[in-house]
Design a protein around this motif. Structure first.
Motif, PDB file in Angstrom:
ATOM      1  N   ILE A 212       0.986  -1.161   0.200  1.00  0.00           N
ATOM      2  CA  ILE A 212       0.017  -0.096  -0.583  1.00  0.00           C
ATOM      3  C   ILE A 212       1.081   1.124   0.206  1.00  0.00           C
ATOM      4  CG2 ILE A 212      -1.801   1.256   0.815  1.00  0.00           C
ATOM      5  CD1 ILE A 212      -2.996  -1.575   2.487  1.00  0.00           C
ATOM      6  N   THR A 213       0.270   2.539  -0.538  1.00  0.00           N
ATOM      7  CA  THR A 213       0.850   2.896  -0.703  1.00  0.00           C
ATOM      8  C   THR A 213       0.816   4.228   0.565  1.00  0.00           C
ATOM      9  OG1 THR A 213      -0.506   4.699  -2.163  1.00  0.00           O
ATOM     10  CG2 THR A 213       1.646   3.196  -3.765  1.00  0.00           C
ATOM     11  N   PRO A 214       1.657   5.617   1.292  1.00  0.00           N
ATOM     12  CA  PRO A 214       1.377   5.929   2.338  1.00  0.00           C
ATOM     13  C   PRO A 214       0.483   6.896   1.791  1.00  0.00           C
ATOM     14  CG  PRO A 214       4.472   5.882   1.155  1.00  0.00           C
ATOM     15  CD  PRO A 214       2.988   5.383   0.407  1.00  0.00           C
ATOM     16  N   GLN A 215       0.415   7.657   0.769  1.00  0.00           N
ATOM     17  CA  GLN A 215      -0.916   8.050   0.485  1.00  0.00           C
ATOM     18  C   GLN A 215      -2.301   7.346   0.599  1.00  0.00           C
ATOM     19  OE1 GLN A 215       1.291   8.261  -1.306  1.00  0.00           O
ATOM     20  NE2 GLN A 215       2.439   9.852  -2.122  1.00  0.00           N
ATOM     21  N   ALA A 216      -2.329   6.082   0.399  1.00  0.00           N
ATOM     22  CA  ALA A 216      -3.882   5.272   0.419  1.00  0.00           C
ATOM     23  C   ALA A 216      -3.956   4.738   1.930  1.00  0.00           C
ATOM     24  CB  ALA A 216      -3.875   3.872   0.004  1.00  0.00           C
ATOM     25  N   ALA A 217      -2.668   4.441   2.657  1.00  0.00           N
ATOM     26  CA  ALA A 217      -2.121   3.900   3.994  1.00  0.00           C
ATOM     27  C   ALA A 217      -3.440   5.867   5.109  1.00  0.00           C
ATOM     28  CB  ALA A 217      -1.100   4.151   4.948  1.00  0.00           C
ATOM     29  N   LEU A 221      -6.441   6.018   7.360  1.00  0.00           N
ATOM     30  CA  LEU A 221      -6.220   6.000   8.650  1.00  0.00           C
ATOM     31  C   LEU A 221      -7.213   7.103   9.238  1.00  0.00           C
ATOM     32  CD1 LEU A 221      -5.194   5.916  11.069  1.00  0.00           C
ATOM     33  CD2 LEU A 221      -2.908   6.973  10.493  1.00  0.00           C
ATOM     34  N   GLN A 222      -7.710   8.243   8.479  1.00  0.00           N
ATOM     35  CA  GLN A 222      -8.497   9.444   8.585  1.00  0.00           C
ATOM     36  C   GLN A 222      -9.999   8.570   8.244  1.00  0.00           C
ATOM     37  OE1 GLN A 222      -7.289  12.262   5.050  1.00  0.00           O
ATOM     38  NE2 GLN A 222      -5.150  12.507   6.078  1.00  0.00           N
ATOM     39  N   ALA A 223      -9.666   7.856   7.051  1.00  0.00           N
ATOM     40  CA  ALA A 223     -11.177   6.854   7.448  1.00  0.00           C
ATOM     41  C   ALA A 223     -11.665   6.117   8.706  1.00  0.00           C
ATOM     42  CB  ALA A 223     -11.568   6.362   6.128  1.00  0.00           C
ATOM     43  N   ILE A 224     -10.712   5.293   9.115  1.00  0.00           N
ATOM     44  CA  ILE A 224     -11.015   4.806  10.636  1.00  0.00           C
ATOM     45  C   ILE A 224     -11.489   5.574  11.263  1.00  0.00           C
ATOM     46  CG2 ILE A 224      -9.623   3.113  12.168  1.00  0.00           C
ATOM     47  CD1 ILE A 224      -8.528   1.846   9.742  1.00  0.00           C
ATOM     48  N   GLN A 225      -9.950   6.507  11.769  1.00  0.00           N
ATOM     49  CA  GLN A 225     -10.343   7.555  12.420  1.00  0.00           C
ATOM     50  C   GLN A 225     -11.960   8.227  12.871  1.00  0.00           C
ATOM     51  OE1 GLN A 225      -7.421  10.427  12.131  1.00  0.00           O
ATOM     52  NE2 GLN A 225      -6.023   9.010  13.286  1.00  0.00           N
ATOM     53  N   ALA A 226     -12.414   8.994  11.582  1.00  0.00           N
ATOM     54  CA  ALA A 226     -13.489   9.582  11.590  1.00  0.00           C
ATOM     55  C   ALA A 226     -15.472   8.978  12.065  1.00  0.00           C
ATOM     56  CB  ALA A 226     -13.624  10.173   9.930  1.00  0.00           C
ATOM     57  N   LYS A 227     -14.304   7.363  11.455  1.00  0.00           N
ATOM     58  CA  LYS A 227     -15.530   6.786  11.447  1.00  0.00           C
ATOM     59  C   LYS A 227     -15.722   6.282  13.499  1.00  0.00           C
ATOM     60  CE  LYS A 227     -18.772   3.124  10.926  1.00  0.00           C
ATOM     61  NZ  LYS A 227     -19.926   3.481  10.279  1.00  0.00           N
TER      62      LYS A 227
END
Length: 252
Positions: A212-217, A221-227
């Motif tokens: 996984i590229t750093p941008q995708a990671a 992470l942002q999506a998980i934190q938002a959830k």
């Protein structure tokens, strides 16, 4: 060989040649006779001059040419003697001195180690005078030297052929070795390629995830934190409702 024996005899022959031809060839008579006297005294340089003078006066004089060739031979100049004899060849064939002429030609060519010409000359001398034992002895000697020369040449030719065959075989061996090395290198490269393909296949079968590229990671992470924040906000809201309800119940 017995070249010296013949030339002792030829000293007497000179006077015969000079007398026979001097009566018919007056212009060169004195020079030829003077040359004969110088030759007997072993003053070969003076004899050469005398015979050449005679040839200037009569270029067809067999006596002058024949005696000049003998003189040059005595002086060790085989090459010039051979040239003089060559000029006399046609006349010598019908001369009374043909046997002596061919004998001397044999001596000159033998001195140059031209054994084939020497054998031919001594053979002609024997045909003109079969009783000439010196010519016979020299003929046998020259023939043996010719055979040795031919054998040596054959051996040299065989050696050269063997060397060529050896070089050819060596070149063939080198080419075969180069081909084998190339084949081994190609096989090794094919083996390495097959190993790489097998490893890739195994990795795919084992379910290895692609990197996984750093941008995708970061996006994940942002999506998980938002959830998580959304879930936390919902929980806090529910707690606030419960507390509010409890407050109403206690407010009495």
């Amino acid at each position: 060989m017995t070249a010296s024996i013949r030339y002792i005899f030829l000293t007497a022959v000179f006077s015969v040649i000079a007398c026979v031809y001097a009566s018919a060839q007056n212009p060169d008579r004195r020079d030829v006779r003077r040359g004969n006297r110088d030759f007997k005294k072993e003053d070969y340089k003076a004899a050469e001059i005398d015979y050449r003078k005679a040839l200037v006066k009569d270029s067809a004089s067999f006596a002058a040419g024949y005696n000049l060739g003998n003189t040059l031979y005595r002086m060790g100049d085989n090459e010039q003697a051979g040239k003089i004899y060559d000029k006399l060849q046609e006349t010598a064939q019908t001369s009374p001195y043909a046997a002596d002429y061919y004998y001397n030609v044999g001596n000159v060519t033998a001195g140059a180690e031209n054994w084939q010409s020497a054998v031919d000359a001594y053979r002609l001398a024997l045909l003109k005078n079969p009783s000439d034992m010196d010519a016979k002895e020299n003929y046998i000697y020259a023939k043996k030297k010719l055979e040795d020369q031919q054998n040596q040449q054959n051996q040299q030719n065989q050696q050269n052929q063997d060397n060529q065959d050896k070089d050819k075989d060596q070149n063939q061996d080198n080419q075969d070795q180069d081909r084998n090395e190339d084949q081994n290198q190609n096989q090794n490269q094919n083996d390495r390629n097959n190993d790489d393909q097998n490893r890739n296949s195994q990795d795919q079968q084992q379910g290895q995830q692609p990197k996984i590229t750093p941008q995708a990671a970061q996006q994940m992470l942002q999506a998980i934190q938002a959830k998580e924040k959304e879930t936390q906000d919902k929980v806090n809201k529910e707690k606030a409702q419960i507390l509010k309800s409890r407050q109403k119940e206690k407010n009495w």
